[in-house]
Motif scaffolding. Structure first.
Motif, mmCIF file in Angstrom:
data_model
loop_
_atom_site.group_PDB
_atom_site.id
_atom_site.type_symbol
_atom_site.label_atom_id
_atom_site.label_comp_id
_atom_site.label_asym_id
_atom_site.label_seq_id
_atom_site.Cartn_x
_atom_site.Cartn_y
_atom_site.Cartn_z
ATOM 1 N N ALA A 125 0.841 -1.199 0.000
ATOM 2 C CA ALA A 125 0.000 0.000 0.000
ATOM 3 C C ALA A 125 0.875 1.248 0.000
ATOM 4 N N ARG A 126 0.450 2.246 -0.752
ATOM 5 C CA ARG A 126 1.235 3.466 -0.865
ATOM 6 C C ARG A 126 0.733 4.578 0.044
ATOM 7 N N SER A 127 -0.272 4.263 0.852
ATOM 8 C CA SER A 127 -0.730 5.209 1.874
ATOM 9 C C SER A 127 -1.271 4.419 3.052
ATOM 10 N N LYS A 128 -1.179 5.012 4.241
ATOM 11 C CA LYS A 128 -1.691 4.346 5.432
ATOM 12 C C LYS A 128 -3.205 4.197 5.341
ATOM 13 N N GLN A 129 -3.860 5.180 4.748
ATOM 14 C CA GLN A 129 -5.313 5.116 4.631
ATOM 15 C C GLN A 129 -5.743 3.930 3.771
ATOM 16 N N PHE A 130 -5.074 3.734 2.637
ATOM 17 C CA PHE A 130 -5.429 2.608 1.780
ATOM 18 C C PHE A 130 -5.136 1.290 2.483
ATOM 19 N N TYR A 131 -4.023 1.229 3.187
ATOM 20 C CA TYR A 131 -3.678 0.018 3.939
ATOM 21 C C TYR A 131 -4.784 -0.323 4.934
ATOM 22 N N GLU A 132 -5.268 0.671 5.644
ATOM 23 C CA GLU A 132 -6.268 0.435 6.687
ATOM 24 C C GLU A 132 -7.636 0.088 6.113
ATOM 25 N N GLN A 133 -7.967 0.595 4.925
ATOM 26 C CA GLN A 133 -9.315 0.456 4.391
ATOM 27 C C GLN A 133 -9.433 -0.559 3.253
ATOM 28 N N VAL A 134 -8.326 -1.098 2.774
ATOM 29 C CA VAL A 134 -8.357 -1.955 1.586
ATOM 30 C C VAL A 134 -9.233 -3.184 1.800
ATOM 31 N N THR A 135 -9.956 -3.546 0.767
ATOM 32 C CA THR A 135 -10.796 -4.739 0.770
ATOM 33 C C THR A 135 -10.375 -5.644 -0.380
ATOM 34 N N ILE A 136 -10.799 -6.878 -0.327
ATOM 35 C CA ILE A 136 -10.474 -7.802 -1.406
ATOM 36 C C ILE A 136 -11.123 -7.336 -2.705
ATOM 37 N N LYS A 137 -12.286 -6.699 -2.619
ATOM 38 C CA LYS A 137 -12.931 -6.175 -3.825
ATOM 39 C C LYS A 137 -12.059 -5.117 -4.481
ATOM 40 N N ASP A 138 -11.433 -4.256 -3.678
ATOM 41 C CA ASP A 138 -10.525 -3.239 -4.226
ATOM 42 C C ASP A 138 -9.420 -3.894 -5.048
ATOM 43 N N ILE A 139 -8.809 -4.919 -4.473
ATOM 44 C CA ILE A 139 -7.673 -5.562 -5.132
ATOM 45 C C ILE A 139 -8.127 -6.318 -6.372
ATOM 46 N N GLU A 140 -9.249 -7.007 -6.283
ATOM 47 C CA GLU A 140 -9.749 -7.742 -7.441
ATOM 48 C C GLU A 140 -10.022 -6.798 -8.602
ATOM 49 N N GLU A 141 -10.619 -5.649 -8.314
ATOM 50 C CA GLU A 141 -10.923 -4.685 -9.374
ATOM 51 C C GLU A 141 -9.652 -4.101 -9.975
ATOM 52 N N LYS A 142 -8.688 -3.785 -9.127
ATOM 53 C CA LYS A 142 -7.434 -3.202 -9.614
ATOM 54 C C LYS A 142 -6.650 -4.214 -10.442
ATOM 55 N N PHE A 143 -6.530 -5.435 -9.958
ATOM 56 C CA PHE A 143 -5.783 -6.453 -10.703
ATOM 57 C C PHE A 143 -6.460 -6.760 -12.034
ATOM 58 N N ALA A 144 -7.777 -6.879 -12.010
ATOM 59 C CA ALA A 144 -8.508 -7.193 -13.238
ATOM 60 C C ALA A 144 -8.282 -6.124 -14.294
ATOM 61 N N ALA A 145 -8.161 -4.875 -13.851
ATOM 62 C CA ALA A 145 -7.950 -3.769 -14.787
ATOM 63 C C ALA A 145 -6.610 -3.874 -15.500
ATOM 64 N N TYR A 146 -5.663 -4.575 -14.911
ATOM 65 C CA TYR A 146 -4.341 -4.738 -15.518
ATOM 66 C C TYR A 146 -4.309 -5.869 -16.549
ATOM 67 N N SER A 147 -5.340 -6.695 -16.601
ATOM 68 C CA SER A 147 -5.356 -7.820 -17.549
ATOM 69 C C SER A 147 -5.332 -7.303 -18.987
ATOM 70 N N ILE A 148 -4.526 -7.933 -19.822
ATOM 71 C CA ILE A 148 -4.449 -7.506 -21.218
ATOM 72 C C ILE A 148 -5.726 -7.909 -21.946
ATOM 73 N N VAL A 149 -6.125 -7.100 -22.904
ATOM 74 C CA VAL A 149 -7.371 -7.338 -23.618
ATOM 75 C C VAL A 149 -7.289 -8.599 -24.460
ATOM 76 N N ASP A 150 -6.126 -8.830 -25.069
ATOM 77 C CA ASP A 150 -5.979 -9.954 -25.993
ATOM 78 C C ASP A 150 -5.343 -11.169 -25.320
#
Length: 322
Positions: free
Chosen positions: A283-308
């Motif tokens: 985490a790059r901020s204490k606030q994100f560390y304290e509030q992060v949820t698995i949904k946050d991570i799933e959405e962020k990781f999925a966004a990095y998936s290549i289209v093809d």
């Protein structure tokens, strides 16, 4: 001392000496590290304010940077860093330790990561004086795997970040870590995910990681992954796909094809590299560390998936079957 025991013992002892007696070499410490399991998952959130504030700044700042970029001796590189950061010099071609604690900048070196995530977090810099760019391909793939001939440790892990996948400098290097320094079970979270076979046989197998939000692969080969991994890396490079790699042994590697870091330049919460995709979320901020949820991570990781991804998978099936 047995050569295979000597490597791990030397890395850990020499790292500890540097950390305790030459703390000025480090840009951040490990005194104020925060870790927690993200609720509803096995992923682990991590926060170290010193690490975020004092880490060396990335040299990769141009969104037009190419995946394969020539080494520039005028840019930041490991030859410019303090030679006292060196722990070991190794003959990586023959899997032998050459010297310890020599302040040198030639050959293949194990160097301090001056912004460590955990104890013994180090860097492998192959052929430091040959001006190799941050591209893992060809003979270098097999060469890196020789590190595993130096170790008896089941905990040793190696990570690689390509250009555009959050590598900080364009000078060939990989990360060396020991899983038991981060996780009680001595395994990164990604290692517990189930795999769906794509292609292979009883000797080797390429799989997709099941139920992982970033579409990605695992390669296993009983006799060593080098040859098959070269084929996969060639496909990624020829398709201009940034990638992160996470080696768990000489016969096992996780492969994370992903979108360029510059597509997410305004995200101040995480900057995924191999360590995040392996399951340790920096985490790059204490606030994100304290509030992060698995949904946050799933959405962020999925966004990095290549289209093809399916196109790439079909190409790999074809290339690996030849």
């Amino acid at each position: 001392m047995d050569q295979n025991n000597e490597f791990d013992t030397s890395v850990q002892q020499l790292w500890r000496i540097k950390y305790e007696e030459q703390r000025e070499l480090f840009r951040s410490g490990l005194k104020f590290v925060h870790k927690k399991v993200i609720h509803g998952s096995n992923l682990v959130a991590y926060f170290n304010l010193q690490l975020i504030e004092n880490k060396r700044q990335t040299e990769i700042v141009d969104p037009d940077t190419e995946l394969v970029k020539d080494y520039d001796p005028q840019s930041e590189n490991f030859l410019n860093f303090d030679a006292n950061e060196t722990l070991l010099s190794i003959d990586i071609d023959n899997s032998k330790i050459q010297s310890k604690m020599e302040a040198i900048n030639t050959g293949t070196l194990i160097k301090l990561n001056v912004s460590p995530i955990c104890s013994y977090h180090s860097l492998i810099v192959p052929y430091i004086d040959q001006g190799l760019s941050q591209v893992l391909s060809g003979f270098l793939t097999e060469t890196i795997l020789n590190i595993y001939k130096l170790t008896n440790s089941q905990n040793l892990r190696i990570g690689f970040n390509s250009i555009l996948a959050n590598s900080s400098i364009n000078h060939l290097h990989l990360h060396l870590l020991y899983a038991d320094q981060l996780f009680e079970n001595a395994k990164f979270p990604i290692e517990s995910y189930e795999l769906n076979k794509i292609i292979g046989n009883e000797v080797w197998q390429l799989s997709q990681i099941n139920n992982f939000p970033l579409k990605s692969y695992h390669l296993r080969a009983e006799n060593g992954i080098g040859e098959k991994l070269q084929i996969i890396l060639d496909a990624l490079l020829s398709s201009n796909i940034p990638h992160n790699l996470f080696f768990t042994s000489a016969s096992s590697v996780y492969i994370f094809p992903r979108k360029s870091q510059f597509e997410f330049i305004h995200d101040k919460t995480i900057k995924p590299a191999f360590i995040e995709f392996a399951g340790l979320i920096l985490a790059r901020s204490k606030q994100f560390y304290e509030q992060v949820t698995i949904k946050d991570i799933e959405e962020k990781f999925a966004a990095y998936s290549i289209v093809d991804f399916e196109t790439l998978t079909n190409k790999l099936k074809n290339d690996l079957s030849i």
